[in-house]
Enzyme design. Structure first.
Site, short mmCIF file in Angstrom:
data_model
loop_
_atom_site.label_atom_id
_atom_site.label_comp_id
_atom_site.label_asym_id
_atom_site.label_seq_id
_atom_site.Cartn_x
_atom_site.Cartn_y
_atom_site.Cartn_z
N ARG A 73 24.99 -31.36 46.40
CA ARG A 73 26.37 -32.09 45.56
C ARG A 73 27.47 -32.00 46.28
NH1 ARG A 73 29.21 -29.15 42.41
NH2 ARG A 73 27.67 -27.82 41.78
N TYR A 126 36.60 -55.82 34.70
CA TYR A 126 35.21 -55.59 34.32
C TYR A 126 35.22 -54.60 32.86
CZ TYR A 126 30.51 -53.36 34.23
OH TYR A 126 29.49 -52.76 33.80
N ASP A 203 39.31 -53.42 43.02
CA ASP A 203 38.07 -53.40 42.87
C ASP A 203 37.43 -54.50 43.79
OD1 ASP A 203 35.41 -53.78 42.19
OD2 ASP A 203 35.44 -52.96 40.14
N LYS A 228 26.04 -53.97 43.64
CA LYS A 228 26.02 -55.44 43.93
C LYS A 228 25.73 -55.59 45.47
CE LYS A 228 26.67 -54.89 39.48
NZ LYS A 228 27.63 -54.34 39.14
C1 LIG Z 1 33.50 -55.55 39.09
C2 LIG Z 1 32.71 -54.49 38.57
N1 LIG Z 1 33.36 -53.33 38.86
C3 LIG Z 1 32.38 -52.06 38.44
C4 LIG Z 1 31.26 -52.37 37.92
C5 LIG Z 1 30.54 -51.04 37.40
O1 LIG Z 1 29.61 -50.77 38.33
P1 LIG Z 1 28.24 -49.85 38.11
O2 LIG Z 1 27.41 -50.66 37.41
O3 LIG Z 1 27.74 -49.72 39.37
O4 LIG Z 1 28.62 -48.57 37.19
C6 LIG Z 1 30.69 -53.61 37.80
C7 LIG Z 1 29.30 -53.68 37.19
O5 LIG Z 1 28.86 -54.89 36.91
C8 LIG Z 1 31.49 -54.76 38.28
O6 LIG Z 1 31.03 -55.93 38.00
#
Ligand SMILES: Cc1ncc(COP(=O)(O)O)c(C=O)c1O
Length: 440
Positions: A73, A126, A203, A228
């Protein structure tokens, strides 16, 4: 042609030219770093590809004397290697910290702010990030969030939103699903000009480290849902933070929480995502050129009301898109004759949204008639996906709020994959024809 971009700190890896008669030392480019950094051949076995180290614990020769690993971890060879890869491909980065998901990454950063902090966030962040800010951190740690339209708000409005306890400004650009662009250097300079001097986090999931380098634009932290584009094969859920060299102390704090909270990725997932990252530059070029072609096909279709793709000249922030391109994306675009279209449009990631003529019935018919665009949530994989934001990814947002954000029933979001471009264009065209037949 769009104006040239401005960078606070251009990367040296692109400039091998002469200065004062001296040749600058060579630095490896994006794709070379993605393939080699963190994937050095194993000195004991010669293996070119890292082994997957599943051990949860590591032998100590005496108490506290070990080879750098104690318990998985806290750190393991695959995670360390992949964190090095991430720090090297996110230009301007020096420290990578990986988590079990993008959402675990968000939760850990917000927890690092401590009790009763305030943050300013872009308003159409998001949905999962919005949920954590407004429903979880607000209750558990007294976090207050002011959601601001960081694309259109005047400087004074943004400055007025920053309070004495504002610790962070949270940016997502382009926003999801309406692909609005935030001027990152502008927000950074506003943050720096305020006595609270909040950190700026971007982000960077939608553009990936290939198209956008927020750290070069002055941001303090970049976060990714690696689920992604970075992994890119729709088979790993993971997230990460990348910080620049001057944030060693903040990195230590976040690493401490990475271990203390324990939302860490498995060694196998790190290995898979590292393999995915090796082709990020190749995939992103293909995502971008395919998306530009699909966006142009949508633009000339009589069945489409509006196409939203920041690379298109018609996008209201197309100049900002050009200015914000990373050095490596700009080099790719400028060196490839085919990548800039006759109107000055250019590849800018693989995400497109469009408003189909009609309403929910037409949108649904399009989504169920597409052959190659699979109707599914998520984005950033090699395969093309399509979804209906109002009913799917953004369904939990109240209707009135969705209307304000422009997420109507006729909005469709595409994640354009890396299949053959002619096949994708043909698929979109036939699905539009099918959708148009609904109202006949
Ligand atoms: C722009 C963005 N940030 C964060 C996340 C969250 O990521 P995760 O699905 O890997 O937890 C997403 C998920 O769709 C996203 O599109």
């Amino acid at each position: 042609m769009a104006p040239a971009p401005v960078y606070a700190n251009p990367t040296s890896h692109l400039s091998n030219g002469h200065s004062n008669g001296l040749k600058k030392p060579h630095s490896d480019g994006f794709g070379t770093r993605a393939i080699h950094v963190g994937s050095e051949p194993n000195s004991a076995t010669g293996a070119v590809i890292p082994s997957i180290s599943l051990s949860t614990t590591y032998k100590q020769d005496a108490i506290g004397v070990h080879k750098g690993f104690e318990y998985s971890r806290s750190g393991n060879p695959n995670r360390d290697a992949f964190e090095a890869t991430l720090a090297s491909i996110e230009a301007g980065g020096a420290h990578g910290i990986a988590f079990a998901s993008g959402s675990a990454t968000t939760a850990t950063v917000l927890q690092s702010l401590g009790p009763n902090a305030h943050i300013v966030s872009v308003n159409d962040v998001y949905g999962g990030t919005f949920r954590y800010m407004s429903k979880v951190a607000s209750v558990n740690q007294g976090l207050e969030t002011t959601f601001v339209d960081l694309e259109n708000a005047e400087d004074d409005t943004i400055l007025a939103a920053i309070r004495p306890n504002t610790k962070l400004i949270w940016i997502e650009s382009p926003t999801n699903p309406t692909l609005r662009l935030i001027d990152i250097p502008r927000i950074v300079s506003l943050a720096r000009s305020h006595p609270s001097s909040p950190l700026v986090l971007v982000d960077n999931t939608f553009l990936s480290p290939f198209y956008s380098s927020p750290l070069l634009q002055g941001a303090d932290i970049v976060m990714h849902s690696l689920t992604k584009y970075v992994n890119g094969h729709s088979d790993v859920v993971m997230g990460a933070l990348i910080l620049p060299p001057h944030h060693a102390e903040l990195t230590s704090k976040l690493r401490y929480l990475q271990n203390a909270i324990g939302a860490v990725p498995s060694a196998y997932d790190c290995w898979l995502a590292q393999r995915g990252a090796k082709t990020l530059h190749l995939r992103m070029k293909a995502h971008g050129t395919n998306a530009l072609a699909v966006a142009k096909a949508l633009q000339v279709s009589p069945y489409v009301e509006e196409v939203i793709y920041p690379g298109l000249r018609s996008h209201p922030r197309n100049d900002l898109a050009w200015r914000s391109l990373s050095p490596h994306a700009r080099k790719f675009i400028e060196s490839s004759e085919k990548s800039i279209d006759e109107e000055g449009g250019f590849p800018y990631g693989g995400m497109i949204s469009f408003r189909i003529r009609g309403g929910i019935a037409e949108a649904e018919k399009f989504l169920t008639s597409a052959r190659l665009f699979t109707l599914a949530e998520s984005l950033g994989g090699v395969e093309s996906l399509a979804e209906h934001p109002a009913k799917m990814t953004h369904g939990s947002i109240p209707e009135a709020e969705r209307a304000l954000l422009g997420i109507g029933d006729n909005l469709v979001r595409l994640s354009v994959g890396v299949e053959e471009v002619e096949d994708l264009v043909a698929d979109v065209e036939q699905a539009l024809e099918a959708a148009a037949s609904v109202s006949l």
